[in-house]
Design an enzyme around this catalytic site. Structure first.
Site, mmCIF file in Angstrom:
data_model
loop_
_atom_site.group_PDB
_atom_site.id
_atom_site.type_symbol
_atom_site.label_atom_id
_atom_site.label_comp_id
_atom_site.label_asym_id
_atom_site.label_seq_id
_atom_site.Cartn_x
_atom_site.Cartn_y
_atom_site.Cartn_z
ATOM 1 N N HIS A 194 10.375 41.882 28.257
ATOM 2 C CA HIS A 194 10.202 41.162 26.994
ATOM 3 C C HIS A 194 8.732 40.965 26.635
ATOM 4 O O HIS A 194 8.413 40.606 25.515
ATOM 5 C CB HIS A 194 10.899 39.800 27.076
ATOM 6 C CG HIS A 194 12.393 39.933 27.071
ATOM 7 N ND1 HIS A 194 13.156 39.730 25.948
ATOM 8 C CD2 HIS A 194 13.268 40.301 28.037
ATOM 9 C CE1 HIS A 194 14.428 39.934 26.221
ATOM 10 N NE2 HIS A 194 14.523 40.289 27.494
ATOM 11 N N ASP A 403 1.219 39.547 22.310
ATOM 12 C CA ASP A 403 2.618 39.100 22.271
ATOM 13 C C ASP A 403 3.512 40.330 22.377
ATOM 14 O O ASP A 403 3.282 41.319 21.666
ATOM 15 C CB ASP A 403 2.878 38.389 20.927
ATOM 16 C CG ASP A 403 3.948 37.305 21.033
ATOM 17 O OD1 ASP A 403 4.746 37.345 21.987
ATOM 18 O OD2 ASP A 403 3.989 36.428 20.141
HETATM 19 P P1 ADQ Z 1 8.443 33.906 23.336
HETATM 20 O O1 ADQ Z 1 7.051 34.035 23.857
HETATM 21 O O2 ADQ Z 1 9.098 32.646 23.637
HETATM 22 O O3 ADQ Z 1 9.369 35.125 23.836
HETATM 23 P P2 ADQ Z 1 9.031 34.512 20.413
HETATM 24 O O4 ADQ Z 1 9.352 35.956 20.358
HETATM 25 O O5 ADQ Z 1 8.169 34.055 19.294
HETATM 26 O O6 ADQ Z 1 8.275 34.082 21.726
HETATM 27 O O7 ADQ Z 1 10.379 33.673 20.376
HETATM 28 C C1 ADQ Z 1 10.395 32.273 20.268
HETATM 29 C C2 ADQ Z 1 11.764 31.811 19.780
HETATM 30 O O8 ADQ Z 1 11.867 30.395 19.905
HETATM 31 C C3 ADQ Z 1 12.016 32.130 18.323
HETATM 32 O O9 ADQ Z 1 13.361 32.461 18.179
HETATM 33 C C4 ADQ Z 1 11.686 30.804 17.599
HETATM 34 O O10 ADQ Z 1 12.356 30.604 16.374
HETATM 35 C C5 ADQ Z 1 12.145 29.799 18.633
HETATM 36 N N1 ADQ Z 1 11.366 28.554 18.539
HETATM 37 C C6 ADQ Z 1 10.037 28.435 18.643
HETATM 38 N N2 ADQ Z 1 9.671 27.149 18.532
HETATM 39 C C7 ADQ Z 1 10.794 26.448 18.344
HETATM 40 C C8 ADQ Z 1 11.072 25.052 18.165
HETATM 41 N N3 ADQ Z 1 10.116 24.123 18.178
HETATM 42 N N4 ADQ Z 1 12.345 24.683 18.005
HETATM 43 C C9 ADQ Z 1 13.323 25.597 18.010
HETATM 44 N N5 ADQ Z 1 13.129 26.929 18.184
HETATM 45 C C10 ADQ Z 1 11.886 27.336 18.348
HETATM 46 C C11 ADQ Z 1 9.222 36.263 24.705
HETATM 47 C C12 ADQ Z 1 7.992 37.154 24.454
HETATM 48 C C13 ADQ Z 1 7.963 37.598 22.998
HETATM 49 C C14 ADQ Z 1 9.276 38.312 22.650
HETATM 50 C C15 ADQ Z 1 10.486 37.489 23.070
HETATM 51 C C16 ADQ Z 1 11.780 38.283 22.932
HETATM 52 O O11 ADQ Z 1 6.804 36.433 24.777
HETATM 53 O O12 ADQ Z 1 6.868 38.466 22.769
HETATM 54 O O13 ADQ Z 1 9.318 38.522 21.255
HETATM 55 O O14 ADQ Z 1 10.391 37.082 24.436
HETATM 56 O O15 ADQ Z 1 11.733 39.492 23.632
#
Ligand code: ADQ
Length: 501
Positions: A194, A403
């Protein structure tokens, strides 16, 4: 509050249908010896335990993208999920939720500290994210990583039916493919990363680097977010192991071959669209606008509070735009959602301190009386509230320094019709697909400021063209497509059980 598979807090889903009440001792209807044709292994189970006032444990589905994706894969078929339940100590017995059989893996306090916080999040995470903060190397952590990966492999070996398909997730479980192959050469093993895979020059710093490559090469197929991630992995294999690499395939001395290629993850486009179109959510989006003082522009950032996400760069740019008068705080409001994350690690505590100091400074210097130039929300929100926020925002600002993908950018696209704009860092996986976003280099603060202003002030026609193009991309390549693509690649991979050369 709950923790996702990544360990950060998430709110409880409001959809009652997703809630099941399960006794913590487990469901006796799942015999320990039962096996499955499809097994998922991830650091965290797709559920979170919540202790009620009566002391009873309730399991609730984690709202993350991975869970949604896997639900579509599991639809109509039974499968098992092997993962940690989120609390150190004795693991709950296996239980079933929404026809998914959940097999908790035990992590003791030492394992949490050394395997999860140490090796996974203080060593691998920084190395795999351009060493934005220095990685730490501890022999004790590596031992714990091997120990816990072995435990995962053993659990999977027990629960996989003959010839089963096993899908292993992420950087915490890189040794599982080879460990599992030793135990069960009959199963087909896929692994998906991921997060980014680092350039070989960085990867080489890691003690035990060959062991990680060998661990991964136990799989039949390896999936990465972007082509450069797969290329970095292949280059590391070529440079550090006695293998032959041709195209995207690694040929091993024992005659096996392993393909490594890009399968970019996505979001549940239809689910998000439906939610964004719900009149209650639209009403909530209008309310949010009103609560913010009905400004001309709402800027939004949504990130885990992680040093990879470029929060400090974003705040610096916003503060300077207010300082120079390019932005007027009576017309523009910036909402930053910063989800609590990994707070036991020093680098994360330090970042939180820096971010909150900067938020205070910006508001102290620029907020009009009775409103704030920067609304900072350090907590989790229900999915509906997140979608309402996305719908309310005129410009989403996504500035990670590195990211793997960034699902937030794709979620915003799914939640908007023809309006809106995204300022998007070139260093996200999402930038490869969302090339019509306003791309930026977050290290270049002057350019970042210009890009934010351009995204805010471009005419609606330009926004429409860009958003339409991005929407087509996310609609076609949604999370269901990602899961199918991964499994198709895995099924197509040459698979040689032991003794079949
Ligand atoms: P993350 O680093 O956690 O994931 P991201 O891909 O942005 O990052 O996903 C975060 C998720 O959490 C999104 O669905 C977002 O809507 C949700 N979220 C964030 N803040 C929130 C809040 N305060 N309340 C509720 N929901 C919230 C890791 C990798 C990424 C990759 C993903 C998936 O670091 O690069 O995209 O896995 O593979």
């Amino acid at each position: 509050m709950l923790a996702t598979h990544d360990g950060f807090s998430q709110p409880v889903l409001s959809r009652a249908s997703l809630r099941v009440r399960v006794d913590v001792r487990g469901d006796p209807q799942v015999p320990a010896q039962r096996t499955f044709d499809l097994v998922i292994a991830a650091n965290r189970l797709p559920v979170d335990a919540v202790t009620g006032a009566d002391g009873k444990i309730t399991w609730r589905r984690s709202p993350g993208g991975l869970v949604t994706a896997m639900e579509s894969v599991m639809h109509g078929r039974e499968g098992a999920w092997v993962g940690w339940a989120g609390e150190p100590g004795k693991a709950p017995r296996a239980f079933t939720q929404n026809s998914m059989h959940l097999r908790p893996v035990r992590l003791d306090q030492d394992d949490v500290v050394d395997y999860y916080e140490g090796q996974s999040n203080d060593c691998l995470w920084p190395i795999y994210h351009d060493a934005i903060v220095p990685a730490k190397f501890r022999r004790r952590w590596r031992t714990a990583y091997e120990r816990v990966n072995t435990r995962f492999a053993e659990q999977v070996a027990k629960v996989a039916a003959p010839g089963a398909t096993v899908w292993v997730h992420d950087y915490q479980l890189q040794l599982v493919p080879a460990l599992l192959r030793k135990l069960r050469s009959d199963v087909r093993i896929g692994w998906f990363n991921h997060i980014p895979f680092p350039p070989v020059e960085l990867f080489m710093q890691m003690p035990g680097r060959e062991g990680i490559l060998e661990g991964l090469l136990g799989a039949d197929f390896l999936g990465f977010q972007r082509k450069p991630d797969a290329a970095n992995f292949l280059r590391a294999c070529r440079g550090l192991l006695d293998v032959t690499v041709r195209g995207d395939v690694v040929h091993l001395p024992d005659g096996r071959s392993v393909r490594a290629s890009a399968v970019p993850i996505s979001v549940d486009y239809n689910g998000l669209r439906e939610l964004a179109g719900d009149p209650a959510v639209q009403q909530r989006a209008a309310e949010i606008r009103e609560q913010l003082g009905d400004p001309k522009h709402i800027l939004l950032g949504v990130d885990r509070l992680d040093y990879t996400k470029g929060l400090r760069h974003r705040l610096k740019a916003y503060g300077e735009l207010l300082q120079s008068g390019d932005l007027d705080p009576s017309e523009t409001v910036f909402v930053q959602v910063a989800t609590p994350s990994r707070e036991r690690l020093a680098a994360y505590r330090e970042l939180r301190g820096q971010v909150e100091l900067e938020v205070g400074r910006i508001n102290g210097e620029h907020s009009p009386i009775g409103s704030t130039a920067l609304t900072y929300l350090h907590r989790s929100f229900p999915r509906t509230e997140m979608v309402a926020l996305f719908a309310a925002a005129d410009v989403l600002i996504v500035t990670p320094l590195r990211d793997g993908m960034n699902l937030v950018a794709k979620e915003y696209v799914a939640c908007h019709a023809d309006d809106g704009a995204i300022v998007l860092s070139e260093f996200t996986g999402a930038a490869d697909e969302l090339s019509r976003a306003y791309l930026c280099n977050p290290h270049d603060i002057d350019k970042l400021k210009q890009t934010i202003l351009q995204a805010m002030h471009d005419p609606p026609g330009e926004h429409r063209r860009r958003m339409r193009s991005m929407r087509r991309t996310v609609m076609t390549n949604d999370v269901q497509h990602w899961a199918e693509d991964f499994l198709t690649n895995l099924q197509a991979a040459p698979h040689k059980p032991k003794g079949h050369r």
